[in-house]
Scaffold this motif. Structure first.
Motif, PDB file in Angstrom:
ATOM      1  N   ALA A 368       0.840  -1.194   0.000  1.00 26.81           N
ATOM      2  CA  ALA A 368       0.000   0.000   0.000  1.00 26.81           C
ATOM      3  C   ALA A 368       0.878   1.249   0.000  1.00 26.81           C
ATOM      4  CB  ALA A 368      -0.910  -0.003   1.233  1.00 26.81           C
ATOM      5  N   PRO A 369       0.526   2.234  -0.806  1.00 23.63           N
ATOM      6  CA  PRO A 369       1.322   3.467  -0.843  1.00 23.63           C
ATOM      7  C   PRO A 369       1.166   4.252   0.456  1.00 23.63           C
ATOM      8  CG  PRO A 369      -0.664   3.710  -2.150  1.00 23.63           C
ATOM      9  CD  PRO A 369      -0.606   2.278  -1.734  1.00 23.63           C
ATOM     10  N   ARG A 370       2.173   5.091   0.746  1.00 29.07           N
ATOM     11  CA  ARG A 370       2.131   5.883   1.974  1.00 29.07           C
ATOM     12  C   ARG A 370       1.048   6.950   1.907  1.00 29.07           C
ATOM     13  NH1 ARG A 370       7.992   5.584   1.844  1.00 29.07           N
ATOM     14  NH2 ARG A 370       8.085   7.664   0.902  1.00 29.07           N
ATOM     15  N   MET A 371       0.680   7.392   0.714  1.00 32.15           N
ATOM     16  CA  MET A 371      -0.388   8.374   0.562  1.00 32.15           C
ATOM     17  C   MET A 371      -1.326   7.886  -0.536  1.00 32.15           C
ATOM     18  SD  MET A 371       1.701  11.432  -1.386  1.00 32.15           S
ATOM     19  CE  MET A 371       0.223  12.404  -1.664  1.00 32.15           C
ATOM     20  N   PRO A 372      -2.605   8.224  -0.448  1.00 33.35           N
ATOM     21  CA  PRO A 372      -3.565   7.690  -1.425  1.00 33.35           C
ATOM     22  C   PRO A 372      -3.367   8.331  -2.794  1.00 33.35           C
ATOM     23  CG  PRO A 372      -4.633   9.292   0.009  1.00 33.35           C
ATOM     24  CD  PRO A 372      -3.262   9.084   0.557  1.00 33.35           C
ATOM     25  N   PHE A 373      -3.924   7.646  -3.784  1.00 35.40           N
ATOM     26  CA  PHE A 373      -3.945   8.199  -5.135  1.00 35.40           C
ATOM     27  C   PHE A 373      -5.107   9.176  -5.268  1.00 35.40           C
ATOM     28  CE2 PHE A 373      -1.592   4.277  -6.147  1.00 35.40           C
ATOM     29  CZ  PHE A 373      -0.530   4.840  -6.824  1.00 35.40           C
ATOM     30  N   ALA A 374      -4.954  10.115  -6.177  1.00 35.66           N
ATOM     31  CA  ALA A 374      -6.027  11.065  -6.479  1.00 35.66           C
ATOM     32  C   ALA A 374      -5.968  11.403  -7.957  1.00 35.66           C
ATOM     33  CB  ALA A 374      -5.890  12.328  -5.635  1.00 35.66           C
ATOM     34  N   ILE A 375      -7.150  11.544  -8.563  1.00 36.73           N
ATOM     35  CA  ILE A 375      -7.273  11.997  -9.947  1.00 36.73           C
ATOM     36  C   ILE A 375      -7.835  13.408  -9.907  1.00 36.73           C
ATOM     37  CG2 ILE A 375      -8.314  11.599 -12.199  1.00 36.73           C
ATOM     38  CD1 ILE A 375      -6.359   9.449 -11.489  1.00 36.73           C
ATOM     39  N   ALA A 407       1.154   6.569 -15.041  1.00 35.68           N
ATOM     40  CA  ALA A 407       1.435   7.560 -14.005  1.00 35.68           C
ATOM     41  C   ALA A 407       1.349   6.939 -12.617  1.00 35.68           C
ATOM     42  CB  ALA A 407       0.464   8.728 -14.133  1.00 35.68           C
ATOM     43  N   GLY A 408       0.341   6.076 -12.407  1.00 38.34           N
ATOM     44  CA  GLY A 408       0.233   5.402 -11.118  1.00 38.34           C
ATOM     45  C   GLY A 408       1.417   4.500 -10.841  1.00 38.34           C
ATOM     46  N   ASP A 409       1.882   3.781 -11.876  1.00 37.43           N
ATOM     47  CA  ASP A 409       3.055   2.918 -11.701  1.00 37.43           C
ATOM     48  C   ASP A 409       4.301   3.722 -11.360  1.00 37.43           C
ATOM     49  OD1 ASP A 409       1.540   0.701 -12.219  1.00 37.43           O
ATOM     50  OD2 ASP A 409       2.113   0.563 -14.340  1.00 37.43           O
ATOM     51  N   ALA A 410       4.349   4.990 -11.825  1.00 38.38           N
ATOM     52  CA  ALA A 410       5.529   5.830 -11.567  1.00 38.38           C
ATOM     53  C   ALA A 410       5.491   6.470 -10.183  1.00 38.38           C
ATOM     54  CB  ALA A 410       5.628   6.918 -12.632  1.00 38.38           C
ATOM     55  N   MET A 411       4.379   6.261  -9.420  1.00 41.18           N
ATOM     56  CA  MET A 411       4.259   6.853  -8.078  1.00 41.18           C
ATOM     57  C   MET A 411       4.081   5.745  -7.046  1.00 41.18           C
ATOM     58  SD  MET A 411       2.014  10.348  -8.738  1.00 41.18           S
ATOM     59  CE  MET A 411       0.529   9.480  -9.270  1.00 41.18           C
ATOM     60  N   PRO A 412       5.143   5.035  -6.701  1.00 39.36           N
ATOM     61  CA  PRO A 412       4.996   3.923  -5.747  1.00 39.36           C
ATOM     62  C   PRO A 412       4.500   4.365  -4.380  1.00 39.36           C
ATOM     63  CG  PRO A 412       7.314   4.463  -6.121  1.00 39.36           C
ATOM     64  CD  PRO A 412       6.534   5.233  -7.120  1.00 39.36           C
ATOM     65  N   ASP A 413       4.695   5.622  -4.029  1.00 46.96           N
ATOM     66  CA  ASP A 413       4.238   6.116  -2.727  1.00 46.96           C
ATOM     67  C   ASP A 413       2.936   6.894  -2.821  1.00 46.96           C
ATOM     68  OD1 ASP A 413       6.488   5.051  -1.460  1.00 46.96           O
ATOM     69  OD2 ASP A 413       7.679   6.831  -1.929  1.00 46.96           O
ATOM     70  N   GLY A 414       2.223   6.749  -3.920  1.00 44.35           N
ATOM     71  CA  GLY A 414       0.978   7.469  -4.087  1.00 44.35           C
ATOM     72  C   GLY A 414       1.208   8.883  -4.585  1.00 44.35           C
ATOM     73  N   GLY A 415       0.117   9.615  -4.760  1.00 46.97           N
ATOM     74  CA  GLY A 415       0.226  10.982  -5.252  1.00 46.97           C
ATOM     75  C   GLY A 415      -0.965  11.351  -6.110  1.00 46.97           C
ATOM     76  N   THR A 416      -0.859  12.478  -6.764  1.00 48.24           N
ATOM     77  CA  THR A 416      -1.951  13.020  -7.562  1.00 48.24           C
ATOM     78  C   THR A 416      -1.608  12.967  -9.037  1.00 48.24           C
ATOM     79  OG1 THR A 416      -2.625  14.519  -5.792  1.00 48.24           O
ATOM     80  CG2 THR A 416      -3.366  15.068  -8.019  1.00 48.24           C
ATOM     81  N   ILE A 417      -2.561  12.499  -9.832  1.00 45.57           N
ATOM     82  CA  ILE A 417      -2.462  12.545 -11.293  1.00 45.57           C
ATOM     83  C   ILE A 417      -3.361  13.687 -11.754  1.00 45.57           C
ATOM     84  CG2 ILE A 417      -2.802  11.295 -13.450  1.00 45.57           C
ATOM     85  CD1 ILE A 417      -2.517   8.695 -11.816  1.00 45.57           C
ATOM     86  N   ALA A 418      -2.760  14.708 -12.340  1.00 43.53           N
ATOM     87  CA  ALA A 418      -3.492  15.912 -12.727  1.00 43.53           C
ATOM     88  C   ALA A 418      -3.848  15.852 -14.203  1.00 43.53           C
ATOM     89  CB  ALA A 418      -2.664  17.160 -12.431  1.00 43.53           C
ATOM     90  N   LEU A 419      -5.145  15.966 -14.492  1.00 45.34           N
ATOM     91  CA  LEU A 419      -5.636  16.036 -15.865  1.00 45.34           C
ATOM     92  C   LEU A 419      -6.060  17.472 -16.156  1.00 45.34           C
ATOM     93  CD1 LEU A 419      -7.876  12.820 -15.951  1.00 45.34           C
ATOM     94  CD2 LEU A 419      -5.466  13.036 -16.533  1.00 45.34           C
ATOM     95  N   SER A 420      -5.630  17.991 -17.287  1.00 43.45           N
ATOM     96  CA  SER A 420      -5.968  19.367 -17.630  1.00 43.45           C
ATOM     97  C   SER A 420      -6.182  19.481 -19.129  1.00 43.45           C
ATOM     98  CB  SER A 420      -4.866  20.338 -17.180  1.00 43.45           C
ATOM     99  OG  SER A 420      -3.640  20.031 -17.827  1.00 43.45           O
TER     100      SER A 420
END
Length: 670
Positions: A368-375, A407-420
């Protein structure tokens, strides 16, 4: 400037003018006047006058006064004639009129002629020197590259603003300085080696990479040349004798980037061609494998559970192979695209939950990542400002899904994927660099390499919609970034990626007339920009097609394919549907079989497109010419439709018996 020097004679006595003209007209072009005022008018009209020969004592105006006034607009050399031995008057005239020579009356003809020859030569030499200085100063001011000249001791004696800025100084601060005194100590070994090569060979060219504070690289080309006093001297003949030299300092970063982009585009084109050929051969193999499995399952008594399970496993593996082949073909040239106006903002909002689920599901098998994913879709352009994009909505959804998973695979510790999203307008071709957005694009991850450009290096002018996917992940090195669109290239563990996802995105975006730009920095994340052309004239959606008629039975079908296994499977499917079949190994054989069948002709021709000697397109054209109205169903393993007519009915390999039955119904119904 005329071939002969031009001399203006000024004297209030006409007899003197006649005598002087007689003395000089063989060697010079002569102008003459008895009026100093008229002489000034002549000089104002004739800038080609080289020498003025004027009397000093004239009632209208003294020669010294006339020459002093002429200096305001004329640079001709002046010779003063005087009949008086007043040295003070002559000295005053020399000072006021910048007179080169003077002569007493009566004059010595040879001496006077020698004075005029010398004065004319000096005037023309000064004119040439003035022109050279003007050209040099203009070059120094306006040249975009750095330009500098050194004396024999290596000190700068001329330098322009661009060259001085490279050393972090202005022009005045560089003059009199040696290059090695202004150069970064880390670059001194390269500088000394370049100067040694120039001393030995007379010229040197070198390209040096300079790191930038942002982690990028600036490439500069240095050209050095020795300016020998003797142009014909052998380079290095007198190494002990110093000489002036020139240094040209040119920024070639954009040129290097364009060369890299061109090489990438050529490589992608070659890989696409190769992928298309491989996929065609695989489609033939998979057609034979899947068709044989399907026929085997439908033949004979019911299969036992173990055999049925083995056949199902083989069919599933073949279907995965067919899916892989389709992705290869999409990389080569996307097919079956439905280009329609698409509201990209609405598409992203509707996909948000799907993207979130796909990214989180991808991580369930890991820690489990240290921080959750977000879109994050907060960067979407305001409603009403984003025009519809001309694209395939389904393919765009797959592309965005793939990018978000990456993008999710590139963030093993979680993070935000920003769509614009944002609208831009490409004003014109920019062949020497990336296209310029209007408004400008903010690239949060540095100015890393940009991959995915066409061989032209740019998008066509016009409006575009840019869809961006940015992550906070590990980023990529320049070496990895340069290969991300190569098929089968992946940095993921075995079983987590085929390396075809980004290749498929590249092919899809280029096919719709857009482009893909990627910027990435190690430790700072990655941003992918998809450039989609704007739908200029949104058309009314076409009504749904009517349902296909039921497949007929009892037809006589001519099956044409150069692959024996594919032809056998196709014929087997047809016979399983209750049809009779005749087989031919190619276009020429098909025409021969039809001739042998006359006056009877088949109800349907099922023909491969790519065959040796006579392909399906040419064979179909000849069949239609001889037997108008005969339905023809084309089979192909390629992504495109080659040279087939726009209304051709095409079934792509590999196919199932049900798909073949559906297309036969369409062919007969048409």
């Amino acid at each position: 400037m005329t071939a002969r020097p031009v001399v203006l004679l000024v004297d209030d006595e006409p007899e003197i003018l006649v005598a002087l003209t007689d003395l000089l007209e063989d060697s010079f072009t002569i102008l003459s006047t008895t009026s100093p005022a008229e002489a000034l008018d002549i000089l104002a009209r004739r800038p080609d006058v080289d020498v003025i020969v004027s009397d000093q004592r004239m009632p209208e105006m003294g020669g010294d006064v006339m020459l002093a006034r002429a200096r305001a607009f004329c640079d001709a050399q002046a010779i003063l004639l005087t009949g008086y031995a007043d040295i003070g008057a002559v000295a005053a005239a020399l000072n006021q009129g910048r007179i080169s020579f003077y002569s007493h009356k009566p004059w010595d003809g040879d001496a006077l002629r020698a004075m005029i020859v010398q004065a004319a030569h000096r005037h023309r030499l000064e004119g040439e020197l003035h022109t050279e200085r003007m050209l040099l100063h203009g070059l120094l001011r306006n040249l975009r590259s750095g330009l500098a000249f050194k004396d024999p001791q290596g000190r700068f004696i001329r330098i322009n603003r661009q060259a001085a800025a490279f050393y972090g100084r202005d022009e005045a601060a560089c003059l009199g300085q040696r290059e090695e005194d202004l150069t970064d100590p880390a670059q001194l070994p390269a500088l000394r080696a370049a100067e040694a090569r120039m001393a030995a060979e007379g010229k040197d060219e070198d390209v040096i990479a300079f790191p930038t504070p942002g982690g990028g690289t600036v490439w500069r080309e240095f050209t050095r040349a020795r300016l020998d006093a003797n142009p014909g001297a052998t380079p290095g003949a007198n190494p002990g004798v110093g000489s002036h030299s020139v240094l040209i300092n040119r920024d070639i970063t954009r040129q290097r980037e364009m060369e890299a982009r061109l090489r990438q585009a050529e490589k992608m084109q070659a890989l696409g061609t190769m992928a298309g050929g491989i996929a065609h051969d695989f489609n033939n193999l998979l057609t034979a494998v899947m068709g044989s499995l399907e026929l085997a399952a439908d033949t004979g008594p019911p299969l036992d559970s173990r055999t049925a399970r083995l056949l199902d496993n083989a069919m599933a593996a073949a279907r995965r192979g067919a899916d892989l082949t389709r992705r290869l073909l999409n990389f080569s040239r996307p097919r079956d695209l439905s280009l329609q106006p698409v509201d990209v903002n609405a598409l992203l909002r509707n996909m948000r939950d799907l993207l979130m689920q796909a990214v989180t599901a991808r991580r369930r098998d890991g820690a489990a990542p240290r921080m959750p994913f977000a879109i994050d879709v907060g960067g979407l352009a305001p409603d009403g400002t984003l025009p519809p994009a001309r694209t395939d909505a389904g393919q765009l959804e797959l592309a965005l899904l793939n990018l978000c998973i990456n993008a999710g695979d590139a963030m093993p510790d979680g993070g935000t994927i920003a769509l614009s999203t944002r609208p831009i307008h490409i004003d014109g071709p920019h062949i020497d660099g990336p296209p310029v957005d209007n408004p400008p694009v903010d690239t949060p991850h540095g100015d890393g390499p940009r991959i995915g450009d066409s061989a032209r290096g740019d998008l066509a002018p016009g409006p575009y919609v840019v869809v961006s996917v940015a992550d906070q992940g590990t980023g990529m090195s320049p070496e990895t970034l340069a290969r991300i669109f190569e098929p089968f290239f992946t940095t993921k563990d075995v079983g987590r990626g085929t390396g075809l996802g980004l290749s498929m995105i590249y092919g899809f975006i280029r096919h719709v007339g857009g482009d893909v730009r990627v910027s990435s920095t190690l430790g700072q994340g990655t941003r992918v920009d998809l450039y989609l052309p704007v739908q200029q004239d949104a058309a009314t959606p076409a009504p749904p097609p009517p349902p296909d008629p039921p497949a007929p039975r009892g037809l006589l079908a001519l099956v044409v394919d150069d692959e024996d296994a594919v032809r056998a499977v196709t014929a087997g499917f047809l016979r399983g549907m209750g049809h009779r079949t005749i087989e031919a190994t190619g276009g020429e054989a098909a025409l021969s079989r039809l001739s042998d069948m006359e006056p009877d002709i088949p109800d349907l021709v099922v023909m491969d497109v790519m065959m040796p000697r006579m392909g399906g397109e040419e064979a179909a054209r000849r069949i239609r010419a001889r037997y108008p109205g005969t339905p023809i169903l084309f089979l192909t393993g390629y992504a495109d439709n080659a040279d087939l007519p726009a209304d051709a009915l095409i079934l792509r390999k590999p196919f199932t018996q049900a798909e073949l039955s559906e297309y036969i119904a369409r062919a007969i119904g048409s």
